[in-house]
Write an enzyme that holds these catalytic residues in place. Structure first.
Site, PDB file in Angstrom:
ATOM      1  N   GLU A 315       0.840  -1.213   0.000  1.00  0.00           N
ATOM      2  CA  GLU A 315       0.000   0.000   0.000  1.00  0.00           C
ATOM      3  C   GLU A 315       0.873   1.262   0.000  1.00  0.00           C
ATOM      4  OE1 GLU A 315      -2.846  -0.710  -0.841  1.00  0.00           O
ATOM      5  OE2 GLU A 315      -2.866  -2.800  -0.197  1.00  0.00           O
ATOM      6  N   TYR A 400      -1.028  -7.999 -11.121  1.00  0.00           N
ATOM      7  CA  TYR A 400      -0.111  -7.881  -9.981  1.00  0.00           C
ATOM      8  C   TYR A 400       1.209  -8.611 -10.238  1.00  0.00           C
ATOM      9  CZ  TYR A 400      -4.016  -6.282  -7.036  1.00  0.00           C
ATOM     10  OH  TYR A 400      -5.059  -5.573  -6.499  1.00  0.00           O
TER      11      TYR A 400
HETATM   12 ZN   LIG Z   1      -2.332  -2.774  -5.039  1.00  0.00          ZN
END
Ligand SMILES: [Zn+2]
Length: 616
Positions: A315, A400
């Site tokens: 994050e 990702y």
């Molecule tokens: Zn992310």
């Protein structure tokens, strides 16, 4: 966001400024927005809302400061979904407000409805008076009973990918950036926080003011209201949480400042001032959400041993990749998430050492490889095709992990020094702008491929970005710790178990569960459970990995803890695969249905939507 688990109207000219290095003629079509920012764009929002827990409703107004790019344009088009628009006003050049004519377009599923506002010749401000409804999917209203402390209600927003339009009428495309101010009125005993400058004056008066001076895309506007307390972790970092989690979270995430220092050293100074964490109730549907200045975090990563803090590194890394440079379209999500996974792993390596970062890398690769067979060929490419689809579908391990592996491949080919310099230049050149895949590839070609010729061809790049599957030339990172796990597992499977697990880390346990054959017998699972108590694991990653193995065998000792877990946790990464396994089990399918009936009211609308599909 950290999760694994979304007509076309006007052409939207990407608001990427023309770089002196490149001639970017990015004309990016955001098929998930009705807005017309190429004609009239919002530059600043002022939100003034009342948080009504009795009606589960936000009501008030939002004021848009406008900039006109097309002098002939007379209509401002915004995105809305599940909102009731009460009134629209506009301000003339003399500062006088008057009612404006508006029309709501036909409802178009997840896209919602366009809100078209007729503007007078020189209007530069409009105010939209509105309230949210029970179908406003960007908000979750929790009763006191659904919180950790069980004393006060809780509200939080989740705007990514296109849910901001369900709680604020705005131009809901990541190609548009706005600064914002907000006034939020709540019951007096509660505290409101936003993705903005949260005052350290924590006096509760039910009237809170926020300022976010830096321009951000709509999906990063965030609000939470609850019985929140604050604890500083360093001068620049701190935690907001319900009392139960406050000290635990501050201890678990005590390395956040160190992570920030490392990240700033790698790719340029942290650009947002403070970095705080908000610990949400366990119904939060994701691992984390990178709301600027205030990441929203699931409590399921608070384990007491810092074993899952890579989520914080993730994050935090979004403060550069995603928040500073933003995918201009959800089809380019890999630019947000691939860069972030890559950056996350670099932070983990610097803070916790290569051995741990290598294990986390390998676990991610394993997750990607497991997921690929379930994805269509088109969804295995980094550059996605989301025409007519919900952009929430973009969030697979491809964006990702395949994105991360592509960047790791480039790093390996060009060397860390050159690749780091390239990434730093990328963040510096396009700060506070949006980026699409083609523009990135042009920048890559110019600043890496052509600069150091003979290392990576355009064909290599095209394969990574536009083709299905995982190219075999991604960097492998063997792990001694994982080799030890595999040796012991081989002995166990040969009937000669001699477990030496004293210093095993959570990652090693996860690798063991990953490598256990899917056709293991109930007896084998029972032996393992008696020795290692997986069914009782308080580490959610371990518990879920174990449960996915044990559910198909209707392993009885799992049933009660599984029920408790599903009633407590709403993180979709965990609960969706568990329900999927339950639905597939002829014996436990009914059990799963009964648990879901009880658990559903406590789940976020996004999680509900995913599990509902399983029970159709
Ligand atoms: Zn992310």
């Amino acid at each position: 966001m950290f999760t694994f688990f979304r007509r076309c109207f006007a052409l939207v000219i990407c608001l990427v400024a023309i770089s002196p290095l490149l001639k970017l003629h990015a004309a990016v079509k955001d098929q998930h927005s009705f807005a017309n920012p190429e004609q009239i764009s919002t530059t600043h929002l002022s939100l003034d809302v009342q948080v009504d827990f009795d009606k589960s409703q936000l009501r008030g107004f939002v004021e848009h400061q406008l900039k006109r790019y097309d002098a002939k344009a007379t209509t401002l088009v915004l995105d809305t979904r599940a909102l009731v628009i009460e009134k629209v006003q506009q301000q003339n050049a003399k500062g006088v407000w008057s009612d404006a004519v508006f029309t709501l377009g036909k409802a178009a599923g997840i896209l919602g409805q366009s809100l078209s506002i007729k503007l007078a010749a020189h209007s530069e401000k409009v105010r939209i008076y509105y309230h949210t409804t029970a179908d406003s999917s960007g908000l979750q209203w929790l009763s006191a009973a659904q919180t950790t402390e069980k004393q006060q209600p809780f509200l939080f927003s989740q705007s990514q990918a296109i849910h901001a339009r369900s709680w604020i009428p705005l131009q809901d495309t990541p190609a548009v950036r706005v600064s914002y101010q907000a006034r939020v009125r709540t019951p007096k005993q509660l505290l409101a926080v936003m993705s903005a400058d949260n005052s350290k004056n924590l006096e509760r008066d039910g009237d809170y003011h926020f300022d976010m001076p830096q321009p951000i895309p709509a999906y990063l506007i965030a609000l939470a209201v609850g019985d929140l307390h604050f604890k500083a972790m360093s001068t620049q970092t701190g935690v907001y949480a319900e009392k139960t989690w406050l000290d635990k979270a501050a201890n678990e995430f005590a390395d956040t400042q160190h992570m920030m220092d490392v990240a700033s050293g790698l790719y340029g100074q942290y650009p947002w001032g403070r970095y705080d964490l908000l610990i949400l109730p366990a119904s939060f549907p994701f691992g984390g959400m990178e709301n600027p200045r205030l990441s929203f975090i699931t409590p399921t990563v608070i384990t007491g041993d810092k074993s899952l803090v890579s989520l914080i590194a993730h994050e935090l890394a979004h403060s550069w990749s995603g928040n500073l440079i933003t995918n201009s379209n959800w089809e380019d999500l890999w630019l947000n998430e691939g860069f972030t996974n890559f950056f996350e792993n670099r932070i983990m390596s610097e803070v916790y050492g290569n051995a741990r970062a290598d294990m986390e890398y390998s676990l991610s690769v394993a997750e990607l490889e497991r997921s690929l067979p379930d994805l269509t060929k088109a969804d295995q490419a980094l550059k996605l095709q989301l025409q007519g689809r919900d952009p929430d579908e973009a969030f697979s391990p491809v964006a990702y992990v395949k994105g991360q592996l592509f960047l790791s491949y480039l790093e390996q080919q060009f060397g860390r020094q050159h690749f780091d310099a390239f990434v730093s230049l990328y963040f510096k050149t396009f700060a506070f702008q949006s980026m699409d895949t083609q523009s990135f590839l042009t920048f890559l070609q110019h600043n890496l491929l052509a600069k150091y010729p003979g290392k990576v061809t355009e064909k290599d790049v095209q394969q990574w970005v536009f083709q299905d599957g995982l190219p075999t030339n991604y960097p492998k990172r063997p792990s001694d710790a994982f080799s030890k796990v595999e040796q012991q597992l081989a002995l166990f499977l040969a009937g000669n178990a001699n477990w030496q697990t004293k210093d095993w880390t959570v990652h090693q346990w996860l690798h063991l569960l990953d490598k256990l054959p899917r056709n293991s017998t109930k007896q084998q699972l029972m032996n393992l459970d008696q020795q290692f108590a997986f069914s009782q694991s308080q580490n959610a990653e371990i518990f879920v990995a174990w449960a996915k193995l044990a559910i198909p065998l209707q392993y009885q000792a799992l049933q009660q803890p599984l029920e408790q877990f599903l009633l407590k946790v709403g993180r979709s990464k965990f609960v969706v695969p568990l329900y999927r396994a339950l639905v597939a089990s002829p014996v436990w399918s009914e059990f799963g249905k009964n648990v879901y009936r009880q658990a559903r009211p406590g789940y976020h609308p996004l999680t509900q939507a995913q599990v509902d599909k399983l029970y159709l």
